[in-house]
Enzyme design. Structure first.
Site, PDB file in Angstrom:
ATOM      1  N   HIS A   1       2.345   1.133  -6.074  1.00 34.87           N
ATOM      2  CA  HIS A   1       2.709   1.532  -7.435  1.00 34.87           C
ATOM      3  C   HIS A   1       3.597   0.470  -8.079  1.00 34.87           C
ATOM      4  O   HIS A   1       3.391   0.074  -9.237  1.00 34.87           O
ATOM      5  CB  HIS A   1       3.432   2.877  -7.370  1.00 34.87           C
TER       6      HIS A   1
ATOM      7  N   HIS B   1      11.440   9.022 -16.992  1.00 36.00           N
ATOM      8  CA  HIS B   1      10.586   7.954 -16.475  1.00 36.00           C
ATOM      9  C   HIS B   1       9.117   8.243 -16.783  1.00 36.00           C
ATOM     10  O   HIS B   1       8.376   7.347 -17.217  1.00 36.00           O
ATOM     11  CB  HIS B   1      10.798   7.825 -14.971  1.00 36.00           C
TER      12      HIS B   1
ATOM     13  N   GLU C   1      13.754  11.470 -13.649  1.00 34.37           N
ATOM     14  CA  GLU C   1      12.322  11.488 -13.328  1.00 34.37           C
ATOM     15  C   GLU C   1      11.485  11.877 -14.547  1.00 34.37           C
ATOM     16  O   GLU C   1      10.439  11.285 -14.824  1.00 34.37           O
ATOM     17  CB  GLU C   1      12.061  12.457 -12.178  1.00 34.37           C
TER      18      GLU C   1
END
Length: 205
Positions: free
Chosen positions: A183, A121, A118
């Site tokens: 998204h 990213h 995460e």
């Protein structure tokens, strides 16, 4: 005594007078000489820049590649259940680099791999955002006469703030399906805009 009037009685005075005249001549021609040298240096600089192997199409291609990797990493993060491994946004556990504080990793319900996925990213997405800004500016400078390159890059840049907001809402709203889907949809649109920019830039070289 007038500096332009040579003394006639002393040889040393005549020498000084000639030196003074030569110095004045050099001063009168120094500005044009400097300007000429500046033009030559500017020409050399432009020649050097034109010989740099990195062209606009390379920058556009690199931006496209990084954006694609961001999407892949986002899919991987979701697949391993790490979408909320950084519970806050834009920081991760209140810090920009959680791995510098081992107690954060030790006390988190998520594994180090999930947190890293995460965190990576987010960091790569920020890098892609900077590259999109540069790609858009470059399009307006190098492809002013190619509307499709300019406007496709500009469209990607216009969608960027929306994508950033959706990325934050994905975390703060606990992965609401509509937000996650939007998204991804906006990410695909940005990728398509960059793909158009890159392909046309290569075809117009």
């Amino acid at each position: 005594m007038n500096r332009w009037r040579c003394p006639t009685r002393w040889e040393s005075g005549l020498t000084l007078c000639l030196q003074d005249i030569n110095s004045s001549h050099r001063k009168s021609t120094s500005l044009p000489t400097i300007m000429s040298q500046a033009r030559l240096r500017w020409h050399d600089l432009r020649t050097t820049i034109s010989q740099i192997p990195v062209e606009y199409r390379h920058i556009a291609g690199f931006t496209l590649l990084v954006t694609y990797i961001v999407m892949l990493l986002g899919a991987y993060t979701s697949a391993i259940g790490a979408g909320l491994s950084c519970p806050d946004w834009p920081t991760c556990y209140g810090t920009w680099v959680p791995f510098l504080q081992p107690e954060i990793i030790a006390n988190s319900p998520y594994s180090a791999l999930q947190i890293f996925a995460e965190w990576a990213h987010r960091g790569l997405a920020m890098t892609a955002g900077v590259l999109i800004v540069g790609t858009t500016l470059g399009a307006w400078v190098t492809h002013r006469n190619t509307p499709i390159v300019k406007w496709s890059a500009t469209a990607a840049l216009a969608l960027l703030p929306l994508q950033v907001i959706l990325g934050g809402l994905t975390v703060t709203e606990d992965l609401q399906p509509i937000i996650v889907t939007t998204h991804l949809g906006v990410a695909i649109l940005i990728l398509l805009c960059l793909l158009t920019t890159c392909l046309v830039a290569y075809l117009r070289r």
